[in-house]
Design a protein around this motif. Structure first.
Motif, short mmCIF file in Angstrom:
data_model
loop_
_atom_site.label_atom_id
_atom_site.label_comp_id
_atom_site.label_asym_id
_atom_site.label_seq_id
_atom_site.Cartn_x
_atom_site.Cartn_y
_atom_site.Cartn_z
N THR A 125 0.99 -1.08 0.36
CA THR A 125 -0.13 -0.08 -0.06
C THR A 125 0.67 1.20 0.25
OG1 THR A 125 -0.50 0.33 2.17
CG2 THR A 125 -1.99 -1.25 0.99
N TYR A 126 1.91 0.71 0.40
CA TYR A 126 2.82 2.18 0.23
C TYR A 126 2.52 2.88 1.97
CZ TYR A 126 5.32 1.62 -3.77
OH TYR A 126 6.19 0.54 -4.90
N ASN A 127 1.34 2.78 2.59
CA ASN A 127 1.48 3.74 3.66
C ASN A 127 2.03 3.11 4.96
OD1 ASN A 127 -0.86 5.23 2.90
ND2 ASN A 127 -2.38 4.13 3.00
N LEU A 128 1.69 3.80 6.19
CA LEU A 128 2.48 3.13 7.36
C LEU A 128 2.24 2.21 7.61
CD1 LEU A 128 2.32 6.15 10.28
CD2 LEU A 128 4.26 5.08 8.94
N PRO A 146 -0.10 9.10 10.50
CA PRO A 146 -0.32 8.37 9.24
C PRO A 146 -0.96 9.33 8.13
CG PRO A 146 -2.19 8.55 10.99
CD PRO A 146 -0.93 8.80 11.27
N VAL A 147 0.21 8.67 7.02
CA VAL A 147 0.11 10.05 5.42
C VAL A 147 -0.72 8.56 5.04
CG1 VAL A 147 0.90 10.54 3.94
CG2 VAL A 147 2.26 11.19 5.75
N HIS A 148 -1.87 9.15 4.83
CA HIS A 148 -3.05 8.72 3.48
C HIS A 148 -2.56 8.74 2.43
CE1 HIS A 148 -5.67 7.42 6.74
NE2 HIS A 148 -5.77 9.13 6.74
N PHE A 149 -1.17 8.30 2.56
CA PHE A 149 -0.51 8.97 1.07
C PHE A 149 -1.70 7.99 -0.84
CE2 PHE A 149 3.12 8.51 -2.21
CZ PHE A 149 3.42 9.51 -2.19
N ALA A 150 -1.36 9.24 -1.18
CA ALA A 150 -2.22 8.82 -3.15
C ALA A 150 -3.47 9.31 -2.89
CB ALA A 150 -1.43 7.80 -4.16
N GLY A 151 -3.88 9.34 -0.97
CA GLY A 151 -5.31 9.30 -0.95
C GLY A 151 -5.67 7.79 -1.28
N LEU A 152 -5.02 6.93 -0.67
CA LEU A 152 -5.35 5.58 -0.16
C LEU A 152 -5.31 5.93 1.33
CD1 LEU A 152 -6.35 3.04 -0.71
CD2 LEU A 152 -3.45 2.26 -0.50
#
Length: 411
Positions: A125-128, A146-152
């Motif tokens: 997912t490339y998330n934490l 937590p960063v909701h990276f790319a909107g995920l």
């Protein structure tokens, strides 16, 4: 023996582009222009003394996110700083952040005299990675970002469970996540605070700007004060209670954002549907692996559409060269970050200036292997404005990748 003749020519070599569509951003019409012009003509440009357009947008955005409160500010970096200060961090406290994100997620931690602790991301997912988060907690840990990276959506159930058990605050970095959802809840509304950016590339934009949202009245009042040079509601103009600055947005930004907010849901539905369709198309191409989207991520806003690239399925073509060819075919794309945040000179050289970061902090030995691979070899980004195209555009994106694969494996 005759040489094998390639029947196709890539656009980078002078052939026709696969994707013919132009994807404009930002999207606006004359009603946006008129709304801003009306503010200009009114002569009431500032905030808070020149009208209620800023407050109106804050109320609209809070309602959209499903929170009680929203506080606007000049950008998404300041919004993170306001959130951290309101959450009561003290010098030397540790804040868990991912290494695969924009610099502000970590640099704002330094600005409040705290220590960014980089935790690796999930390879799918490339998330934490929640397991890595828990392993990184010490007695000095105070906040998880937590960063909701790319909107995920991140795995917010796991992150909130960790935070509750360890009595930590959670600040959702939702700079990419306008309109995205986790189990039907808007991202930014799940943690203690949600932080948004309205910078020019974002799915909701006024060129610059930011917002924090919360359901906690005390956090709201503190962030509102910090945003407005330390003033408190109900007190005199020249009374200053907190070490805030003027981080206010203008009436023109507010009215433009209010107009743009009216389009956001429809645009998010398009991006979400296109992302699901593109997942199906790209999953059938050897060497291309879309990031995993869990069932809990009930709406993805695809600020970025990200897939993992395996050069071995493309004749060993390096990722940088693949992306150059893909861009030439007309797909708005990038390789993304060249290295994880902890490899930035800021952290490697410990250029912390006046900030009270303990001497023992050393980022030279930090290694997050998943983030390293994403930056070095794997990640390919398609930009959000391209995700507003048609299904035929998504088909052309997939065809551009297949075309590159055919050509480079024939050579």
């Amino acid at each position: 023996m005759e040489k094998n003749i390639t029947l196709e020519t890539l656009a980078i070599d002078g052939g026709d582009r696969t994707v013919q569509t132009h994807f404009p951003w930002p999207i606006y019409d004359e009603t946006d222009v008129q709304a801003v012009a009306d503010v200009v003509r009114s002569g009431r440009w500032g905030n808070p003394d020149c009208g209620d357009l800023v407050e109106t947008f804050e109320q609209e955005f809070a309602a959209y996110c499903g929170t009680k409160y929203a506080v606007s500010c000049v950008n998404g970096s300041v919004s993170l700083r306001l959130a951290l200060m309101a959450c009561g961090v003290r010098p030397g406290d540790e804040v868990i952040v991912p290494p695969y994100t924009f610099i502000a997620t970590a640099s704002t931690v330094l600005e409040v005299n705290c220590v960014p602790v980089f935790v690796d991301i999930d390879p799918d997912t490339y998330n934490l990675d929640p397991k890595a988060v828990e392993a990184a907690i010490t007695e000095r840990t105070k906040v998880i970002i937590p960063v909701h990276f790319a909107g995920l959506a991140c795995d917010m159930d796991a992150i909130m469970d960790i935070a509750r058990r360890h009595k930590l605050r959670v600040i959702e970095d939702a700079a990419h996540a306008h309109g995205a959802e986790y189990k039907g809840r808007k991202l930014g509304s799940i943690g203690d605070v949600g932080s948004f950016s309205f910078q020019s590339s974002k799915n909701l934009t006024s060129g610059e700007g930011g917002m924090v949202v919360t359901n906690d009245e005390n956090l709201y009042r503190t962030m509102a004060s910090l945003r407005n040079v330390g003033r408190m509601e109900g007190h005199q103009w020249y009374d200053h209670f907190n070490p805030g600055c003027n981080y206010r947005i203008t009436q023109m930004q507010a009215v433009l954002l209010s107009r743009q907010l009216n389009r956001l849901d429809d645009q998010t539905v398009i991006r979400n549907e296109n992302g699901l369709y593109l997942n199906k198309l790209l999953s059938n191409i050897d060497g291309i692996l879309p990031l995993t989207r869990s069932p809990e991520a009930t709406r993805h806003c695809y600020h970025l559409y990200i897939f993992s690239y395996d050069s071995s399925a493309f004749g060993g073509l390096p990722r940088q060269e693949f992306v150059a060819r893909l861009a030439a075919e007309g797909v708005p794309c990038s390789t993304g970050y060249p290295h994880p945040l902890y490899k930035q000179p800021l952290f490697q050289n410990k250029n912390f200036m006046c900030y009270a970061i303990p001497e023992s902090v050393d980022y030279a030995a930090v290694n997050c292997p998943v983030a390293e691979r994403a930056c070095r070899d794997e990640a390919v980004w398609i930009f959000q404005h391209a995700m507003l195209g048609s299904r035929e555009d998504m088909q052309s994106f997939a065809e551009a990748i297949r075309k590159i694969q055919r050509v480079v494996t024939q050579a």
